[in-house]
Write a protein that holds these residues in place. Structure first.
Motif, PDB file in Angstrom:
ATOM      1  N   VAL A  44       0.645  -1.413  -0.125  1.00  0.00           N
ATOM      2  CA  VAL A  44      -0.020  -0.141  -0.073  1.00  0.00           C
ATOM      3  C   VAL A  44       0.788   1.251   0.013  1.00  0.00           C
ATOM      4  N   GLU A  45       1.762   1.392   0.842  1.00  0.00           N
ATOM      5  CA  GLU A  45       2.507   2.745   1.138  1.00  0.00           C
ATOM      6  C   GLU A  45       3.543   2.977   0.010  1.00  0.00           C
ATOM      7  N   PRO A  46       3.918   1.854  -0.820  1.00  0.00           N
ATOM      8  CA  PRO A  46       5.000   2.293  -1.719  1.00  0.00           C
ATOM      9  C   PRO A  46       4.349   2.895  -2.961  1.00  0.00           C
ATOM     10  N   LEU A  47       2.928   2.596  -2.944  1.00  0.00           N
ATOM     11  CA  LEU A  47       2.052   3.076  -4.298  1.00  0.00           C
ATOM     12  C   LEU A  47       1.750   4.382  -3.724  1.00  0.00           C
ATOM     13  N   GLY A  48       1.899   4.894  -2.773  1.00  0.00           N
ATOM     14  CA  GLY A  48       1.303   6.200  -2.117  1.00  0.00           C
ATOM     15  C   GLY A  48       0.145   6.217  -1.923  1.00  0.00           C
ATOM     16  N   LEU A  49      -0.473   5.147  -1.622  1.00  0.00           N
ATOM     17  CA  LEU A  49      -1.994   5.124  -1.221  1.00  0.00           C
ATOM     18  C   LEU A  49      -2.111   5.222   0.367  1.00  0.00           C
ATOM     19  N   GLY A  50      -3.262   5.810   0.628  1.00  0.00           N
ATOM     20  CA  GLY A  50      -3.621   6.055   2.160  1.00  0.00           C
ATOM     21  C   GLY A  50      -4.346   5.261   2.761  1.00  0.00           C
ATOM     22  N   ALA A  51      -5.066   5.307   4.036  1.00  0.00           N
ATOM     23  CA  ALA A  51      -5.934   4.534   4.952  1.00  0.00           C
ATOM     24  C   ALA A  51      -7.180   3.963   4.120  1.00  0.00           C
ATOM     25  N   LEU A  52      -7.604   4.537   3.153  1.00  0.00           N
ATOM     26  CA  LEU A  52      -9.050   4.145   2.396  1.00  0.00           C
ATOM     27  C   LEU A  52      -8.342   2.885   1.746  1.00  0.00           C
ATOM     28  N   ALA A  53      -7.303   3.067   0.750  1.00  0.00           N
ATOM     29  CA  ALA A  53      -6.895   1.600   0.124  1.00  0.00           C
ATOM     30  C   ALA A  53      -6.344   0.554   1.054  1.00  0.00           C
ATOM     31  N   HIS A  54      -5.893   0.947   2.324  1.00  0.00           N
ATOM     32  CA  HIS A  54      -5.280   0.084   3.163  1.00  0.00           C
ATOM     33  C   HIS A  54      -6.429  -0.627   3.913  1.00  0.00           C
ATOM     34  N   GLY A  55      -7.560   0.008   4.285  1.00  0.00           N
ATOM     35  CA  GLY A  55      -8.640  -0.540   4.817  1.00  0.00           C
ATOM     36  C   GLY A  55      -9.492  -1.575   3.726  1.00  0.00           C
ATOM     37  N   ALA A  56      -9.680  -0.942   2.803  1.00  0.00           N
ATOM     38  CA  ALA A  56     -10.217  -1.666   1.629  1.00  0.00           C
ATOM     39  C   ALA A  56      -9.531  -3.159   1.219  1.00  0.00           C
ATOM     40  N   THR A  57      -8.345  -3.024   1.544  1.00  0.00           N
ATOM     41  CA  THR A  57      -7.356  -4.329   1.120  1.00  0.00           C
ATOM     42  C   THR A  57      -7.447  -5.168   2.155  1.00  0.00           C
ATOM     43  N   ILE A  58      -7.776  -4.791   3.408  1.00  0.00           N
ATOM     44  CA  ILE A  58      -7.643  -5.528   4.740  1.00  0.00           C
ATOM     45  C   ILE A  58      -9.032  -6.230   4.895  1.00  0.00           C
ATOM     46  N   SER A  59     -10.235  -5.363   4.225  1.00  0.00           N
ATOM     47  CA  SER A  59     -11.397  -5.817   4.522  1.00  0.00           C
ATOM     48  C   SER A  59     -12.042  -6.296   3.372  1.00  0.00           C
ATOM     49  N   SER A  60     -11.183  -6.824   2.339  1.00  0.00           N
ATOM     50  CA  SER A  60     -11.655  -7.220   0.876  1.00  0.00           C
ATOM     51  C   SER A  60     -12.328  -8.711   1.020  1.00  0.00           C
ATOM     52  N   ALA A  61     -11.581  -9.344   1.994  1.00  0.00           N
ATOM     53  CA  ALA A  61     -12.262 -10.818   2.098  1.00  0.00           C
ATOM     54  C   ALA A  61     -13.827 -10.647   2.547  1.00  0.00           C
ATOM     55  N   LEU A  62     -14.337  -9.682   3.121  1.00  0.00           N
ATOM     56  CA  LEU A  62     -15.703  -9.591   3.521  1.00  0.00           C
ATOM     57  C   LEU A  62     -16.791  -9.663   2.267  1.00  0.00           C
ATOM     58  N   ILE A  63     -16.133  -8.986   1.222  1.00  0.00           N
ATOM     59  CA  ILE A  63     -16.717  -8.814  -0.091  1.00  0.00           C
ATOM     60  C   ILE A  63     -16.986 -10.248  -0.633  1.00  0.00           C
ATOM     61  N   GLY A  64     -16.127 -10.977  -0.369  1.00  0.00           N
ATOM     62  CA  GLY A  64     -16.276 -12.544  -0.864  1.00  0.00           C
ATOM     63  C   GLY A  64     -17.127 -13.231  -0.035  1.00  0.00           C
ATOM     64  N   CYS A  65     -16.954 -12.909   1.374  1.00  0.00           N
ATOM     65  CA  CYS A  65     -17.967 -13.553   2.238  1.00  0.00           C
ATOM     66  C   CYS A  65     -19.574 -13.460   1.597  1.00  0.00           C
ATOM     67  N   ILE A  66     -19.823 -12.118   1.280  1.00  0.00           N
ATOM     68  CA  ILE A  66     -21.136 -11.881   0.960  1.00  0.00           C
ATOM     69  C   ILE A  66     -21.481 -12.594  -0.319  1.00  0.00           C
ATOM     70  N   ILE A  67     -20.631 -12.613  -1.209  1.00  0.00           N
ATOM     71  CA  ILE A  67     -20.740 -13.256  -2.580  1.00  0.00           C
ATOM     72  C   ILE A  67     -21.089 -14.719  -2.118  1.00  0.00           C
ATOM     73  N   GLY A  68     -20.074 -15.487  -1.325  1.00  0.00           N
ATOM     74  CA  GLY A  68     -20.162 -16.804  -0.820  1.00  0.00           C
ATOM     75  C   GLY A  68     -21.513 -17.199  -0.216  1.00  0.00           C
ATOM     76  N   GLY A  69     -21.851 -16.307   0.539  1.00  0.00           N
ATOM     77  CA  GLY A  69     -23.298 -16.513   1.218  1.00  0.00           C
ATOM     78  C   GLY A  69     -24.424 -16.284   0.110  1.00  0.00           C
ATOM     79  N   VAL A  70     -24.369 -15.525  -0.759  1.00  0.00           N
ATOM     80  CA  VAL A  70     -25.384 -15.307  -1.911  1.00  0.00           C
ATOM     81  C   VAL A  70     -25.334 -16.784  -2.659  1.00  0.00           C
ATOM     82  N   ILE A  71     -24.324 -17.330  -3.044  1.00  0.00           N
ATOM     83  CA  ILE A  71     -24.438 -18.351  -4.005  1.00  0.00           C
ATOM     84  C   ILE A  71     -24.567 -19.624  -3.287  1.00  0.00           C
ATOM     85  N   SER A  72     -24.175 -19.724  -1.877  1.00  0.00           N
ATOM     86  CA  SER A  72     -24.308 -21.073  -1.267  1.00  0.00           C
ATOM     87  C   SER A  72     -25.591 -21.675  -1.484  1.00  0.00           C
ATOM     88  N   GLY A  73     -26.933 -20.925  -1.724  1.00  0.00           N
ATOM     89  CA  GLY A  73     -28.072 -21.869  -1.606  1.00  0.00           C
ATOM     90  C   GLY A  73     -27.993 -22.414  -3.174  1.00  0.00           C
TER      91      GLY A  73
END
Length: 466
Positions: A43-72
């Motif tokens: 994150v930091e070498p690209l000059g990106l800030g807290a928003l990009a860092h937070g989105a990267t750390i929480s990106s798995a949650l996007i997958g969790c929602i997708i996984g929940g939706v397709i599980s049925g």
């Protein structure tokens, strides 16, 4: 009859399925040890800030929602067992891909925006595995084990989730112990992610040795295999009786498999169970525990120690739920847990308003966490695996689990903003949600203790005809 049960077999298939729960906890917690390294390397070498860092750390949650939706869809089209094998493959791919996102297309040590996006894709893949496992593991266990011990065995999955979190905390600590920050930021974080490949591979292999659930087999008209599984679990006499009940529900007057075939109330109850489990604020307590304690005056080392204390409380009170859920019932535990959570959160809220910092804060947080772990933590999953009729279980569980992950994302992402406004009001809000959760359970949630999944269907049949 209980004497004819194959207890070893029941526990063996439960433990194998619950490795999916361990991977659920492992995957969601592994990022905690790699957080600062990902920030420093990608994150930091690209000059990106807290928003990009937070989105990267929480990106798995996007997958969790997708996984929940397709599980049925996956559970209905391919079966519970194959869906779990697919989830194991996703965990394995995510573990290795997150550990070495440069594979094939990028050069190590040269961070780019494309590399950061690739890392996020691998984390989302793991999140899809989590979403699938979170829906299908309780469904699998609930559909295969005897009714009178179903609560404790589905609750065992929650224990494995918490255990998976504890395991990865120790793994991360072991990898980083005695190493320089430079080594950790360059190599160590890769080992943390790669370590998940071991339980993922074990999970995938062991799943080939467990059966498909008899409910799914009966839905696919494979009654011979369904009877074989039921006989191995329950004994021959009981197996014939259970299979007859399953066949009766599948040929009942409710021919349709549409989501609202049994009315809207069952879906509303399932969704609200999921939403309340998150709106009481538990993942705030889990995700932000060190930050909470630091904001209340604890030194960094002390805050980590207090977090470990919370981890031990989580395990102890989850075991308490496993031991009591089939004795006391689901509703009493949920209501008592809601009251305990309300006391804990209102206590923290009052202390925050009064600017009082000390051991009393830790005590109230422990009261809150203990109350959750002996009630809403495991029992929400038990009920979600139980309350839906056979014909709509796959898609109904998918809706409930997707709602849960969406609520998780909403509560976790709004916490920092709410805290900036008022800490006392933030914890007070979670206290109010705890009170509302008790009222909801008292008024709308049916007791499922000791009932077969087929007996639960009649509850919603009556509600649908009103």
């Amino acid at each position: 009859m209980k004497k004819e049960r194959n207890v070893f077999y029941i526990w063996a298939i439960t433990i194998v399925a619950a490795i999916g729960g361990l991977l659920f906890g492992y995957d969601t917690a592994v990022i905690s040890g790699a957080d600062q390294s990902i920030q420093a390397y990608l994150v930091e070498p690209l000059g990106l800030g807290a928003l990009a860092h937070g989105a990267t750390i929480s990106s798995a949650l996007i997958g969790c929602i997708i996984g929940g939706v397709i599980s049925g869809y996956f559970a209905a089209a391919f079966g519970r067992k194959r869906s779990l094998i697919f989830a194991a493959a996703l965990f394995f791919i995510s573990a290795l891909g997150s550990a070495y996102p440069e594979f094939l297309f990028f050069t190590k040590g040269e961070p780019t925006l494309a590399l950061l996006m690739t890392f996020n894709v691998y984390r989302i893949i793991g999140g899809i595995g989590v979403g699938l496992a979170s829906a299908v593991v309780p469904m699998y266990i609930g559909e295969i084990v005897p009714a009178d011990i179903r609560g404790r065995l589905v609750s065992f999955n929650q224990f494995m989730i918490i255990f998976g979190m504890l395991v990865v905390y120790f793994v991360n600590w072991g990898i980083s112990r005695g190493q320089s920050i430079e080594w950790i930021n360059d190599v160590g974080w890769r080992y943390m992610f790669a370590s998940e490949a071991i339980p993922a591979l074990l999970f995938g292999i062991l799943l080939f040795f467990v059966p498909e659930t008899p409910r799914y087999l009966a839905m696919k008209q494979d009654h011979e295999k369904a009877l074989t599984v039921l006989t191995k679990v329950n004994g021959k006499k009981e197996a014939n009786h259970i299979l007859a009940d399953i066949q009766k529900t599948l040929t009942s007057q409710r021919k349709t498999t549409k989501l609202f075939a049994y009315g809207k109330i069952v879906i509303v109850v399932g969704v609200l169970l999921s939403v309340f489990q998150q709106f009481v604020g538990i993942n705030v307590a889990l995700y932000y525990a060190p930050r909470i304690f630091e904001s209340m005056g604890a030194a960094k080392d002390a805050s980590m120690l207090q977090t470990i204390v919370m981890g031990l409380v989580n395990v102890i009170f989850t075991v308490l739920a496993i031991m009591t859920v089939d004795k006391w019932g689901r509703k009493p535990l949920l209501i008592v847990g809601s009251i305990g959570m309300a006391i804990g959160m209102f206590g923290v809220s009052g202390l925050a308003f009064s600017n009082v910092i000390g051991i009393s804060t830790l005590v109230f947080i422990i009261i809150y966490t203990a109350s959750f772990m002996m009630s809403w933590g495991p029992i929400c999953w038990v009920l979600i695996s139980e309350i839906f009729p056979n014909k709509i279980r796959g898609q109904a569980v998918a809706v409930a689990v997707a709602a849960q992950w969406a609520a998780n994302y909403f509560i976790s992402s709004t916490y920092p903003m709410m805290m900036e406004f008022s800490g006392g009001m933030t914890y007070g809000f979670y206290g109010v949600m705890s009170v509302l959760s008790a009222i909801f359970v008292w008024k709308l949630v049916p007791e499922t203790k000791g009932k077969t999944l087929e007996q639960m269907e009649s509850v919603w049949e009556k509600a649908a005809f009103k």
